[in-house]
Scaffold this motif. Sequence first.
Motif, mmCIF file in Angstrom:
data_model
loop_
_atom_site.group_PDB
_atom_site.id
_atom_site.type_symbol
_atom_site.label_atom_id
_atom_site.label_comp_id
_atom_site.label_asym_id
_atom_site.label_seq_id
_atom_site.Cartn_x
_atom_site.Cartn_y
_atom_site.Cartn_z
ATOM 1 N N LEU A 1 0.733 -1.086 -0.156
ATOM 2 C CA LEU A 1 -0.020 -0.151 -0.006
ATOM 3 C C LEU A 1 0.715 1.232 -0.145
ATOM 4 C CD1 LEU A 1 -2.753 -0.942 2.479
ATOM 5 C CD2 LEU A 1 -3.102 -0.317 0.103
ATOM 6 N N TRP A 2 1.868 1.283 0.795
ATOM 7 C CA TRP A 2 2.753 2.559 1.162
ATOM 8 C C TRP A 2 3.320 2.619 -0.479
ATOM 9 C CZ3 TRP A 2 8.164 2.845 3.116
ATOM 10 C CH2 TRP A 2 8.813 4.422 2.934
ATOM 11 N N LEU A 3 4.149 1.751 -0.942
ATOM 12 C CA LEU A 3 4.915 2.106 -2.169
ATOM 13 C C LEU A 3 3.883 1.871 -3.402
ATOM 14 C CD1 LEU A 3 7.913 -0.495 -1.550
ATOM 15 C CD2 LEU A 3 7.538 2.086 -1.091
ATOM 16 N N GLY A 4 2.658 1.571 -3.332
ATOM 17 C CA GLY A 4 1.740 1.436 -4.453
ATOM 18 C C GLY A 4 2.135 0.251 -5.338
ATOM 19 N N VAL A 5 2.835 -0.637 -4.944
ATOM 20 C CA VAL A 5 3.145 -1.822 -5.733
ATOM 21 C C VAL A 5 2.422 -3.262 -5.535
ATOM 22 C CG1 VAL A 5 5.380 -0.837 -6.009
ATOM 23 C CG2 VAL A 5 4.973 -2.292 -4.366
ATOM 24 N N THR A 6 2.550 -4.022 -6.317
ATOM 25 C CA THR A 6 2.138 -5.456 -6.119
ATOM 26 C C THR A 6 2.947 -6.236 -5.382
ATOM 27 O OG1 THR A 6 3.310 -6.464 -7.930
ATOM 28 C CG2 THR A 6 1.004 -5.467 -8.786
ATOM 29 N N ARG A 7 2.365 -7.380 -5.108
ATOM 30 C CA ARG A 7 2.978 -8.662 -4.299
ATOM 31 C C ARG A 7 4.237 -9.077 -5.037
ATOM 32 N NH1 ARG A 7 1.696 -11.217 0.275
ATOM 33 N NH2 ARG A 7 -0.314 -10.407 0.287
ATOM 34 N N GLN A 8 3.953 -9.172 -6.266
ATOM 35 C CA GLN A 8 4.895 -9.841 -7.234
ATOM 36 C C GLN A 8 6.136 -8.772 -7.362
ATOM 37 O OE1 GLN A 8 1.594 -9.563 -7.865
ATOM 38 N NE2 GLN A 8 1.141 -11.772 -7.525
ATOM 39 N N ALA A 9 5.731 -7.566 -7.304
ATOM 40 C CA ALA A 9 6.826 -6.516 -7.466
ATOM 41 C C ALA A 9 7.728 -6.676 -6.365
ATOM 42 C CB ALA A 9 6.515 -5.211 -7.668
ATOM 43 N N LEU A 10 7.194 -6.717 -5.076
ATOM 44 C CA LEU A 10 7.888 -6.705 -3.942
ATOM 45 C C LEU A 10 8.760 -8.100 -3.998
ATOM 46 C CD1 LEU A 10 5.598 -5.570 -1.078
ATOM 47 C CD2 LEU A 10 7.578 -4.474 -2.103
ATOM 48 N N ALA A 11 8.079 -9.356 -4.407
ATOM 49 C CA ALA A 11 8.893 -10.372 -4.375
ATOM 50 C C ALA A 11 10.118 -10.337 -5.464
ATOM 51 C CB ALA A 11 7.887 -11.598 -4.660
ATOM 52 N N ASP A 12 9.758 -9.464 -6.720
ATOM 53 C CA ASP A 12 10.903 -9.574 -7.530
ATOM 54 C C ASP A 12 12.020 -8.598 -7.033
ATOM 55 O OD1 ASP A 12 12.050 -9.910 -10.256
ATOM 56 O OD2 ASP A 12 11.747 -7.729 -10.261
ATOM 57 N N ARG A 13 11.764 -7.631 -6.260
ATOM 58 C CA ARG A 13 12.672 -6.782 -5.709
ATOM 59 C C ARG A 13 13.618 -7.568 -4.720
ATOM 60 N NH1 ARG A 13 10.566 -1.066 -4.094
ATOM 61 N NH2 ARG A 13 12.745 -0.848 -3.476
#
Length: 187
Positions: free
Chosen positions: A79-91
């Motif tokens: 929510l804070w970064l405005g990204v998806t779970r997949q984007a976090l997992a990729d990073r």
Amino acid sequence: MTEHVAPITEKNAVTIGELMDRVELQLADRADELARQGRSLRSLGTLDDLAARMVAALPSVHPWDTAIGPFYDTAGLMLWLGVTRQALADRERRGTLLACRTSDGHLLYPVLQFGRNGQVRPGVVDAVGILKRAGADGWAIGTWLTTPTAAFDGDSAVDYLVVHRSSKDAVDRVRAVAAADASGWSR
């Protein structure tokens, strides 16, 4: 210099009212800015969505807070970064975001790695990538980042970066120490 969570006392306690007063002022400024663009707060989503995104910027509480934390959980960071779970997992997979996996499989993201706007701090992102490629897990990396050492004049890597305002020299030093430690870990 790492900001540890201080016990709440009458002197440092913040009331919800005090916080809401400041939020209200900043929200009014943002609403004025949007109005100048011909938009409104409602154009940003439902009131519940806006409130959830604002609260998501507050870290959650976890037992490791005193050592490495506080932490964001996955939902809050999304929510804070405005990204998806997949984007976090990729990073996290690429070593550009520090995540610590709990024994029950949840990921926690140490707040210490983030600047105000959600970017991973210079130097921290370098160390995370170097140490991750050496096979260190998130807890080991978080401990490495927060443990005072002679390599950083008695400070932790994070404190050293803060004291030196993430200067090029400070980032280079953190990168070099991380690489030397990672080399020793890989043997």
